[in-house]
Design a protein around this motif. Structure first.
Motif, PDB file in Angstrom:
ATOM      1  N   SER A  12       0.804  -1.211   0.000  1.00 19.42           N
ATOM      2  CA  SER A  12       0.000   0.000   0.000  1.00 19.42           C
ATOM      3  C   SER A  12       0.840   1.265   0.000  1.00 19.42           C
ATOM      4  O   SER A  12       0.320   2.363  -0.127  1.00 19.42           O
ATOM      5  CB  SER A  12      -0.948   0.019   1.190  1.00 19.42           C
ATOM      6  OG  SER A  12      -0.242   0.309   2.366  1.00 19.42           O
ATOM      7  N   GLY A  13       2.136   1.136   0.145  1.00 24.16           N
ATOM      8  CA  GLY A  13       2.990   2.302  -0.042  1.00 24.16           C
ATOM      9  C   GLY A  13       3.178   3.141   1.204  1.00 24.16           C
ATOM     10  O   GLY A  13       2.631   2.855   2.249  1.00 24.16           O
ATOM     11  N   PRO A 373     -15.915  -6.259  -3.630  1.00 28.55           N
ATOM     12  CA  PRO A 373     -14.810  -6.940  -2.949  1.00 28.55           C
ATOM     13  C   PRO A 373     -13.739  -5.948  -2.473  1.00 28.55           C
ATOM     14  O   PRO A 373     -13.376  -5.025  -3.202  1.00 28.55           O
ATOM     15  CB  PRO A 373     -14.239  -7.871  -4.020  1.00 28.55           C
ATOM     16  CG  PRO A 373     -15.269  -7.930  -5.091  1.00 28.55           C
ATOM     17  CD  PRO A 373     -16.049  -6.665  -5.028  1.00 28.55           C
ATOM     18  N   LEU A 374     -13.281  -6.147  -1.250  1.00 28.59           N
ATOM     19  CA  LEU A 374     -12.236  -5.299  -0.667  1.00 28.59           C
ATOM     20  C   LEU A 374     -11.139  -6.203  -0.139  1.00 28.59           C
ATOM     21  O   LEU A 374     -11.373  -7.362   0.173  1.00 28.59           O
ATOM     22  CB  LEU A 374     -12.804  -4.478   0.498  1.00 28.59           C
ATOM     23  CG  LEU A 374     -13.960  -3.539   0.180  1.00 28.59           C
ATOM     24  CD1 LEU A 374     -14.581  -3.038   1.470  1.00 28.59           C
ATOM     25  CD2 LEU A 374     -13.489  -2.370  -0.666  1.00 28.59           C
ATOM     26  N   LYS A 375      -9.935  -5.648  -0.023  1.00 26.74           N
ATOM     27  CA  LYS A 375      -8.848  -6.418   0.575  1.00 26.74           C
ATOM     28  C   LYS A 375      -8.849  -6.215   2.086  1.00 26.74           C
ATOM     29  O   LYS A 375      -9.102  -5.100   2.563  1.00 26.74           O
ATOM     30  CB  LYS A 375      -7.505  -5.981  -0.003  1.00 26.74           C
ATOM     31  CG  LYS A 375      -7.319  -6.423  -1.433  1.00 26.74           C
ATOM     32  CD  LYS A 375      -5.926  -6.145  -1.916  1.00 26.74           C
ATOM     33  CE  LYS A 375      -5.806  -6.545  -3.381  1.00 26.74           C
ATOM     34  NZ  LYS A 375      -4.605  -6.003  -3.986  1.00 26.74           N
ATOM     35  N   THR A 376      -8.587  -7.271   2.811  1.00 30.74           N
ATOM     36  CA  THR A 376      -8.502  -7.166   4.262  1.00 30.74           C
ATOM     37  C   THR A 376      -7.153  -7.707   4.696  1.00 30.74           C
ATOM     38  O   THR A 376      -6.782  -8.816   4.301  1.00 30.74           O
ATOM     39  CB  THR A 376      -9.593  -8.031   4.944  1.00 30.74           C
ATOM     40  OG1 THR A 376     -10.814  -7.811   4.256  1.00 30.74           O
ATOM     41  CG2 THR A 376      -9.760  -7.659   6.396  1.00 30.74           C
ATOM     42  N   PRO A 377      -6.418  -6.946   5.496  1.00 31.99           N
ATOM     43  CA  PRO A 377      -5.136  -7.473   5.959  1.00 31.99           C
ATOM     44  C   PRO A 377      -5.328  -8.729   6.808  1.00 31.99           C
ATOM     45  O   PRO A 377      -6.290  -8.838   7.570  1.00 31.99           O
ATOM     46  CB  PRO A 377      -4.557  -6.330   6.790  1.00 31.99           C
ATOM     47  CG  PRO A 377      -5.657  -5.365   7.011  1.00 31.99           C
ATOM     48  CD  PRO A 377      -6.688  -5.595   5.967  1.00 31.99           C
ATOM     49  N   TYR A 577      -5.104   0.287   1.389  1.00 33.22           N
ATOM     50  CA  TYR A 577      -4.905  -1.135   1.143  1.00 33.22           C
ATOM     51  C   TYR A 577      -6.228  -1.810   0.785  1.00 33.22           C
ATOM     52  O   TYR A 577      -6.296  -2.624  -0.143  1.00 33.22           O
ATOM     53  CB  TYR A 577      -4.290  -1.811   2.376  1.00 33.22           C
ATOM     54  CG  TYR A 577      -4.139  -3.301   2.201  1.00 33.22           C
ATOM     55  CD1 TYR A 577      -3.180  -3.813   1.324  1.00 33.22           C
ATOM     56  CD2 TYR A 577      -4.969  -4.183   2.871  1.00 33.22           C
ATOM     57  CE1 TYR A 577      -3.053  -5.176   1.136  1.00 33.22           C
ATOM     58  CE2 TYR A 577      -4.847  -5.552   2.692  1.00 33.22           C
ATOM     59  CZ  TYR A 577      -3.887  -6.052   1.820  1.00 33.22           C
ATOM     60  OH  TYR A 577      -3.773  -7.389   1.630  1.00 33.22           O
ATOM     61  N   GLN A 578      -7.298  -1.439   1.501  1.00 31.37           N
ATOM     62  CA  GLN A 578      -8.597  -2.062   1.238  1.00 31.37           C
ATOM     63  C   GLN A 578      -9.042  -1.898  -0.216  1.00 31.37           C
ATOM     64  O   GLN A 578      -9.633  -2.797  -0.794  1.00 31.37           O
ATOM     65  CB  GLN A 578      -9.661  -1.447   2.159  1.00 31.37           C
ATOM     66  CG  GLN A 578      -9.568  -1.880   3.602  1.00 31.37           C
ATOM     67  CD  GLN A 578     -10.698  -1.263   4.407  1.00 31.37           C
ATOM     68  OE1 GLN A 578     -10.757  -0.056   4.580  1.00 31.37           O
ATOM     69  NE2 GLN A 578     -11.611  -2.087   4.875  1.00 31.37           N
ATOM     70  N   VAL A 579      -8.754  -0.720  -0.790  1.00 32.61           N
ATOM     71  CA  VAL A 579      -9.241  -0.453  -2.150  1.00 32.61           C
ATOM     72  C   VAL A 579      -8.116  -0.517  -3.181  1.00 32.61           C
ATOM     73  O   VAL A 579      -8.258  -0.012  -4.294  1.00 32.61           O
ATOM     74  CB  VAL A 579      -9.967   0.915  -2.240  1.00 32.61           C
ATOM     75  CG1 VAL A 579     -11.223   0.905  -1.378  1.00 32.61           C
ATOM     76  CG2 VAL A 579      -9.057   2.059  -1.815  1.00 32.61           C
ATOM     77  N   TYR A 586      -8.602   4.874  -3.970  1.00 35.94           N
ATOM     78  CA  TYR A 586      -8.532   5.803  -2.841  1.00 35.94           C
ATOM     79  C   TYR A 586      -8.908   7.220  -3.273  1.00 35.94           C
ATOM     80  O   TYR A 586      -9.684   7.907  -2.593  1.00 35.94           O
ATOM     81  CB  TYR A 586      -7.119   5.780  -2.256  1.00 35.94           C
ATOM     82  CG  TYR A 586      -6.933   6.636  -1.035  1.00 35.94           C
ATOM     83  CD1 TYR A 586      -7.612   6.337   0.153  1.00 35.94           C
ATOM     84  CD2 TYR A 586      -6.089   7.735  -1.051  1.00 35.94           C
ATOM     85  CE1 TYR A 586      -7.455   7.116   1.292  1.00 35.94           C
ATOM     86  CE2 TYR A 586      -5.916   8.526   0.084  1.00 35.94           C
ATOM     87  CZ  TYR A 586      -6.602   8.211   1.240  1.00 35.94           C
ATOM     88  OH  TYR A 586      -6.432   8.993   2.360  1.00 35.94           O
ATOM     89  N   GLU A 587      -8.418   7.620  -4.418  1.00 37.82           N
ATOM     90  CA  GLU A 587      -8.714   8.966  -4.915  1.00 37.82           C
ATOM     91  C   GLU A 587     -10.208   9.108  -5.219  1.00 37.82           C
ATOM     92  O   GLU A 587     -10.810  10.144  -4.962  1.00 37.82           O
ATOM     93  CB  GLU A 587      -7.881   9.279  -6.171  1.00 37.82           C
ATOM     94  CG  GLU A 587      -6.398   9.517  -5.902  1.00 37.82           C
ATOM     95  CD  GLU A 587      -5.638   8.257  -5.481  1.00 37.82           C
ATOM     96  OE1 GLU A 587      -6.050   7.135  -5.859  1.00 37.82           O
ATOM     97  OE2 GLU A 587      -4.634   8.385  -4.753  1.00 37.82           O
ATOM     98  N   ARG A 588     -10.777   8.039  -5.758  1.00 35.31           N
ATOM     99  CA  ARG A 588     -12.220   8.075  -6.026  1.00 35.31           C
ATOM    100  C   ARG A 588     -13.005   8.239  -4.735  1.00 35.31           C
ATOM    101  O   ARG A 588     -13.990   8.973  -4.665  1.00 35.31           O
ATOM    102  CB  ARG A 588     -12.659   6.799  -6.757  1.00 35.31           C
ATOM    103  CG  ARG A 588     -12.381   6.836  -8.253  1.00 35.31           C
ATOM    104  CD  ARG A 588     -12.369   5.431  -8.840  1.00 35.31           C
ATOM    105  NE  ARG A 588     -13.687   4.801  -8.872  1.00 35.31           N
ATOM    106  CZ  ARG A 588     -13.875   3.507  -9.133  1.00 35.31           C
ATOM    107  NH1 ARG A 588     -12.844   2.723  -9.385  1.00 35.31           N
ATOM    108  NH2 ARG A 588     -15.076   3.004  -9.160  1.00 35.31           N
ATOM    109  N   LEU A 589     -12.552   7.518  -3.713  1.00 33.96           N
ATOM    110  CA  LEU A 589     -13.242   7.630  -2.420  1.00 33.96           C
ATOM    111  C   LEU A 589     -13.169   9.058  -1.891  1.00 33.96           C
ATOM    112  O   LEU A 589     -14.167   9.610  -1.429  1.00 33.96           O
ATOM    113  CB  LEU A 589     -12.597   6.687  -1.401  1.00 33.96           C
ATOM    114  CG  LEU A 589     -13.066   5.240  -1.386  1.00 33.96           C
ATOM    115  CD1 LEU A 589     -12.250   4.458  -0.370  1.00 33.96           C
ATOM    116  CD2 LEU A 589     -14.550   5.134  -1.063  1.00 33.96           C
ATOM    117  N   LEU A 590     -11.994   9.638  -1.960  1.00 35.73           N
ATOM    118  CA  LEU A 590     -11.835  10.994  -1.431  1.00 35.73           C
ATOM    119  C   LEU A 590     -12.741  11.972  -2.166  1.00 35.73           C
ATOM    120  O   LEU A 590     -13.341  12.860  -1.577  1.00 35.73           O
ATOM    121  CB  LEU A 590     -10.387  11.463  -1.592  1.00 35.73           C
ATOM    122  CG  LEU A 590      -9.325  10.829  -0.691  1.00 35.73           C
ATOM    123  CD1 LEU A 590      -7.977  11.457  -0.985  1.00 35.73           C
ATOM    124  CD2 LEU A 590      -9.664  10.973   0.782  1.00 35.73           C
TER     125      LEU A 590
END
Lengths: 771, 184
Positions: A12-13, A373-377, A577-579, A586-590
Motif C-alpha cells: 500500500s505504499g 470486494p475489498l482487501k482485508t489485511p 490497502y482495502q481499495v 482511494y482517490e475516487r473515495l476521497l
C-alpha cells in the motif's frame, strides 16, 4: 524478514499522500465548550467533503458543506446511488452532532457510586492506562480472558473495537444482531443459504409483513417503494398498527399479532393446491416440495382466517396475485424481526413463497446481495492459554424461563439452546442470563462500544443487575447514554464527521463501498475508536502479565504486523490497502465518497447450473435438511401463541423516521420533531378504560411499569398498544429526553427465539390504567 | 419578454412525513432548532374513517410565492418584495416587525425570526440560485415529493410534471395565485 503475507503494507505504499480534504485541515485550536458557538479553528474558506452518514446503519452518502472550519450543512451525494441522492431528517440533523453541547468531551472516571453521575475528568493517556490495568487485573484474577465481555454495535469503527477484543483474546463478543435481525437472517438463510433483498423498484406485487419502510428508513428500499414504484404495483401491508407504510399500501391487513405465519402458510396452501407455482423452477432449484405439499394441507385459508383474522378470500387473492405477477413478486424479508419466539419459522414460511413461484434472483424478485470486494489485511492475533469458549453456548446449559407458556413451549422443541448461535454476535438475552448465573465461569468486566443496551435490551432491571456484578465497565460513545451513565470509565469517541473510518462494502442489489473522511477536525480533541484501540493496546504492551500465556514468537509477529504496521500507521494506509484492487480507488473515495463496479442492479449470479446454494443440499430448501439434527422442525410448523387475557394488551414495537433506536433523541433538531413518546391505544379500548387523548397512563408488565401520555387513535388494533423507542431515559447526560415519556426496556419481558437467539420483543403483555 | 417564474410542483401522495425537508431547510437557512420556527412544514391531515377502514394523508407546505401578494400589499416599509423570477423575499433590514404580513398571509407561512429581528419565511433557498441548485427541501427528499423549476419554461421538469397531471392550489378563493402546485 518475517513472512511476507503478513506484510500487507508493503503493497500500500508509504506516507499518507496529500489528500484533498486533509490538506485543507488546519491545526486545531481550542473550541468554546458551549457547543453552539462558532468553531474557531482559524480555518477560512468553503469546501465540500464526501463522506457517509452514521445517524443510522444505512451509511447514505453526503457532501459536507464546511464553511470556515465548521459544518454548515450536509447535502445529498448524487454519486451515491444506493441512497438515491437523498438524506432523511436524521441524516440532515447529523450536522449538529459534533457541536452538540452534551457531547462527551473528555474521558471521565466515576467519582461516586455507580449511576450517581459524579465524574472526574482525566486525559486519554490516563484512560488508556486504566483500561489496560483493569484488563490485566481481570486476566490475572480470573485466569480467563473471556471474563471480560466486549459489547459493540454496528458501524465502520466496530472493526477497530473488535481488534481490541481480539488483542485481549476474549471470545465473549456480544454484537447487536440478536436484538435486531438475527431471526430473519436465520430464517431466510435456512431456505436460500443467504439473507437476500427484495427488489421494490421492479416488483409488481409486494407483501410487507410488519416491515415499515416509510418510517424505519432503509436505503434504497424506503425510496424505491414510493419513488420508483412501477405503475400498477400492488403493495399489501400486514401490521397491527396503521403505520405511514400502511397509509401508502393498496391493502392494509391489521393482522392479529403472532399469527402472521398462518397468513403465509395459507398462501402456500393456495399456491400449491391451485398449482400456481413455477413447476420448472421447483423441479430444478428446490428440495423438499412433496414434503411441503403434504405439510401445508392442514393450513387452508379458512383455517388461517381463524388464526390471523384476515379473511380467507383476501389470503386467496394475495396468493393468486402473487403467482400472477411472478417472478416480479416479493414477500419483503424485513429487518428488525425480534418479534416472537417462533420468528425463524415465520421467516421460513415467508421465504418459501417466492421460491415456489420462481421469484428468485431476477428483477422485481428476491435477490441475493452482491458486494464490492475489498482487501482485508490478514492479522494473526496471539493464541492465549487462558481463554474459555463463549458463555452463551449450548454446552453450558439451558435456561427454563425463555419461552412463554403456550403451544410453542409445549411442542418439546429445544428451549433456548440457541441452535444457531452467531459465533461473533452471540445471543444478547441468553448471554445476560449466563452472566447472572455466573457459571461455569464469571464475567466481571465489560468493554462497551456504542451499544446502549440499558435501553436497547429487554428487561432493564436485569441489565442493571448484570452491570452491578461487574468489577469494571468501560464505555466508549459520543454522548452519555444510559449505559455510559452506569459505567466506571467513559471514553469519548469523535463523531463520524470528525474521523476517518475504514471502507465497508454495502452489499445489496446495487452494491457500493464507502468510507468516512474527516469533514472537520475533532471539535473537542476526541479520538476515533481506531485511535482508542491503538492507545489501549500500547498500554497493554507495557504490562508483562498480559502476555505470559502466549507464544513469544507469535507475540513478536503480532507487534510487528499489527501494532506497528496497522495501529501505529495512519488509518488512511489501511483504507488505501482495502481499495488497492481498484484503479484510483482511494482517490475516487476521497472525491466521490464511493466506489463501485457497476451502477446497474446485479441480478442472476445464482442462475447457472453449477451454482450451489449455501444450504446442506446445495438447493433452495423447502424442507431444511440440517434442522432435524438439532431437534428442530424441518418445515415451518404453526403453533398457536398465547393471546392477552381480558384487561391485557400485547405491547408491540415499531420505528419512525426521525430517530434511530436510542441514539439520536438528544439531538435538538430531531427532538423538536418528537419531544416524548405517547401510548397508542385504540379509541374503543380507551373509552372502556375512561382514558382520553393526552391523559397520563400507567403501562405495567410483569417486569416493570412506566407512565406516559395516551394517544387515543384508530390506528392500532384493539388488542395491542404501542409506544416509540428511545424515551424515558435515566441518564441525566441526555437532558432533552431525561425522564421524558416512557422506556421500552423497562417493561419488555425477555423471551428469546431459540434458533437464532434473537430477543422476542412482541411477547410482552401489559395492563393500562389512568395514572 | 420571457422571464423566469420559479415554482414547485408537489406530489403529496409520495410524502412519508419523514421531516427530512424541514430539517434540511433549518440547516440551509440557519434557522435555530427547538424554537418552533419553520419555513416549511408537513401537516398530518385528519385521519379519515374508523378502524380498520382508515386512511391518512400528509400535506407539505411553505410560502406559496403568490403572484398576488397580500403580504407585500400590507407591508408599510416595502420589506417584502419580489425577485425577477417571482420569488417573494424579505429585506430584513427594512422589516419593523409589525407583523401585518403574518396576518395577511392566508397560508400562515411567516414567522418571527427572533435572531434576525425580522419576519422570515421560505425563499426557495434563493442563495442557491447563483449555483443553479435546487432548494434544500427538494434536494434532500427521499421520495421526491417536490419538483422545482421555471414554470415559464415548458421544457423544465416542473412544467412537464405540471402538464402531465391534474393539479390544484391551496385556498384558490383567496385569489393569490400561488406558485406551488399540488398534484391531484
Amino acid at each position: 524478514m518475517k513472512l511476507s503475507r503478513r506484510k500487507f503494507l508493503a503493497a500500500s505504499g508509504g506516507a499518507f499522500a496529500a489528500a484533498v480534504a486533509a490538506a485543507n485541515l488546519s491545526s486545531l485550536t481550542a473550541v468554546a465548550e458551549s457547543g453552539h458557538g462558532d468553531a474557531q479553528t482559524g480555518e477560512k474558506g468553503e469546501k465540500h467533503i464526501a463522506s457517509s452518514c452514521e445517524m443510522c446503519v444505512n451509511k447514505c452518502g453526503f457532501y459536507a458543506h464546511v464553511v470556515n472550519g465548521r459544518i454548515k450543512k450536509l447535502n445529498p451525494n448524487p454519486h451515491f446511488f444506493k441512497s438515491r441522492s437523498m438524506l432523511c431528517a436524521r441524516g440532515n440533523a447529523g450536522a449538529e452532532e459534533p457541536y452538540n453541547p452534551e457531547r462527551l468531551k473528555t474521558p471521565l472516571v466515576r467519582d461516586g457510586e455507580r449511576g450517581e453521575n459524579k465524574w472526574r475528568k482525566i486525559s486519554y493517556e490516563e484512560a488508556f492506562q486504566i483500561v489496560a490495568q483493569k484488563l490485566a487485573e481481570a486476566k490475572t484474577k480470573y485466569e480467563n480472558r473471556s471474563s471480560v465481555a466486549f459489547f459493540s454495535s454496528e458501524g465502520l469503527q466496530e472493526g477497530s473495537f473488535q481488534m481490541l477484543a481480539q488483542t485481549y483474546g476474549s471470545l465473549n463478543t456480544v454484537r447487536h444482531p440478536s436484538l435486531c435481525l438475527s431471526s430473519t437472517i436465520q430464517g431466510w438463510s435456512s431456505v436460500y443459504g443467504v439473507y437476500p433483498d427484495a427488489d421494490l423498484a421492479n416488483a409488481m406485487f409486494v407483501v410487507m409483513p410488519g416491515a415499515n419502510r416509510a418510517e424505519a428508513l432503509v436505503t434504497p428500499d424506503s425510496m424505491d417503494f414510493l419513488r420508483y414504484r412501477p405503475k400498477g404495483q400492488q403493495l399489501v401491508v400486514l401490521d397491527p398498527r396503521f403505520t405511514n407504510t400502511a397509509a401508502k399500501a393498496d391493502r392494509w391487513y391489521p393482522v392479529k399479532p403472532a399469527t402472521d405465519m398462518a397468513f403465509m402458510l395459507g398462501m402456500i396452501n393456495v399456491i400449491i393446491n391451485e398449482e400456481l407455482y413455477n413447476k420448472e423452477f421447483v423441479a430444478n432449484m428446490t428440495e423438499g416440495f412433496e414434503d411441503l405439499k403434504a405439510h401445508v394441507q392442514q393450513y387452508t385459508p379458512e383455517w388461517a382466517e381463524k388464526e390471523c383474522e384476515i379473511p380467507a378470500s383476501e389470503i386467496r387473492w394475495c396468493a393468486r396475485e402473487f403467482a400472477k405477477y411472478a417472478p416480479r413478486s416479493v414477500i419483503y424479508p424485513g429487518r428488525r424481526t425480534s418479534w416472537y419466539v417462533d420468528d425463524v419459522a415465520f421467516r421460513r414460511a415467508c421465504a418459501i413463497i417466492p421460491a415456489l413461484c420462481g421469484c428468485w434472483d431476477v428483477p422485481g424478485g428476491i435477490v441475493p446481495k452482491a458486494g464490492v470486494p475489498l482487501k482485508t489485511p490478514d492479522v494473526m492475533y496471539p493464541f492465549y492459554d487462558m481463554v474459555e469458549e463463549r458463555l452463551d453456548v449450548e454446552s453450558f446449559g439451558e435456561f427454563d424461563n425463555n419461552l412463554p407458556d403456550d403451544a410453542r413451549k409445549e411442542a418439546g422443541l429445544p428451549l433456548d439452546s440457541v441452535a444457531y448461535l452467531g459465533e461473533k454476535d452471540g445471543s444478547w438475552v441468553r448471554f445476560r442470563e449466563a452472566v447472572l448465573r455466573g457459571e461455569p465461569y464469571p464475567v466481571k468486566m465489560m468493554m462497551v462500544y456504542k451499544q446502549n443496551f440499558v435501553e436497547a435490551a429487554p428487561n432493564r432491571v436485569k441489565t442493571l443487575k448484570m452491570m452491578e456484578m461487574m468489577d469494571f465497565i468501560c464505555m466508549i460513545d459520543i454522548q452519555m447514554s444510559d449505559t455510559a451513565y452506569y459505567a466506571d470509565l467513559v471514553i469519548p469517541e469523535s463523531t463520524y464527521l470528525e474521523r476517518w473510518d475504514v471502507v465497508h462494502s454495502l452489499a445489496g442489489i446495487w452494491p457500493i463501498a464507502t468510507f468516512r473522511q474527516a469533514c472537520v477536525e475533532p471539535v473537542f480533541q476526541t479520538k476515533s475508536m481506531f485511535e482508542i484501540t491503538a492507545g489501549i493496546v500500547d498500554e497493554m504492551l507495557k504490562i508483562p502479565e498480559l502476555w505470559d500465556d502466549t507464544d513469544e514468537e507469535e507475540l513478536e509477529y503480532f507487534k510487528e504486523d499489527f501494532v506497528e504496521a496497522i495501529l501505529h500507521a495512519p488509518i488512511q494506509d489501511y483504507i488505501k490497502y482495502q481499495v488497492s484492487g481498484y484503479e484510483n480507488g482511494y482517490e475516487r473515495l476521497l472525491k466521490e465518497g464511493v466506489i463501485y463496479k457497476t451502477d446497474q442492479g446485479v441480478y442472476g449470479t445464482t442462475k447457472n447450473d453449477a451454482y450451489r446454494f449455501k444450504t446442506r443440499s446445495g438447493k433452495i430448501e423447502f424442507t431444511n435438511v440440517k434442522y432435524p439434527e438439532k431437534g428442530l422442525d424441518s418445515l415451518p410448523v404453526y403453533r398457536r401463541a398465547r393471546q392477552p387475557k381480558n384487561g391485557q394488551f400485547r405491547f408491540i414495537l415499531g420505528r419512525h423516521g426521525w430517530n434511530t433506536h436510542t441514539g439520536t433523541q438528544n439531538n435538538e433538531y430531531l427532538w423538536e420533531i418528537q419531544k416524548e413518546n405517547t401510548l397508542w391505544i385504540n379509541s374503543k379500548e380507551a373509552f372502556k378504560l375512561g382514558i382520553k387523548n393526552g391523559d397520563k397512563v400507567v403501562v405495567k408488565s410483569s417486569v416493570g411499569e412506566q407512565s406516559l401520555r395516551a394517544e387515543v387513535t384508530e390506528k392500532i388494533r384493539p388488542d395491542c398498544v404501542y409506544y416509540a423507542h428511545g424515551f424515558g431515559r435515566i441518564s441525566k447526560g441526555m437532558s432533552l429526553v431525561y425522564q421524558k415519556g416512557a422506556s421500552q426496556a423497562a417493561i419488555l419481558e425477555d423471551y428469546i427465539e431459540p434458533i437464532s437467539g434473537n430477543a422476542a420483543m412482541h411477547e410482552t403483555f401489559v395492563t393500562v390504567s389512568k395514572a | 419578454m420571457a422571464t423566469k417564474k420559479f415554482g414547485i410542483v408537489l406530489d403529496a401522495k409520495k410524502c412519508l412525513n419523514c421531516k427530512a425537508c424541514t430539517v434540511a431547510c433549518k440547516f440551509e437557512n440557519m434557522i435555530h432548532p427547538g424554537e418552533n420556527e419553520y419555513r416549511i412544514w408537513v401537516t398530518e391531515l385528519e385521519l379519515k374513517g374508523v378502524y380498520p377502514n382508515i386512511s391518512q394523508e400528509y400535506q407539505p407546505s411553505q410560502c406559496q410565492h403568490c403572484e398576488n401578494t397580500p403580504c407585500a400589499s400590507v407591508c408599510p416599509t416595502k420589506a417584502t418584495y419580489k425577485s425577477a423570477e417571482g420569488v417573494v423575499l424579505i429585506d430584513y433590514d427594512k422589516c419593523i416587525l409589525c407583523k401585518a404580513c403574518m396576518t395577511a398571509c392566508p397560508y400562515d407561512a411567516r414567522y418571527e425570526n427572533v435572531h434576525l429581528h425580522a419576519i422570515d419565511k421560505c425563499t426557495f433557498c434563493y442563495q442557491r440560485q447563483p449555483e443553479g441548485r435546487e432548494p434544500a427541501c427538494v434536494e434532500t427528499c427521499p421520495t421526491r415529493v417536490r419538483v422545482f423549476g421555471d414554470l415559464n419554461d415548458p421544457e423544465s421538469e416542473a412544467s412537464k410534471v405540471l402538464a402531465r397531471n391534474h393539479s390544484y392550489q391551496l385556498k384558490p378563493e383567496k385569489n393569490t395565485k400561488p406558485r406551488l402546485h399540488y398534484i391531484k
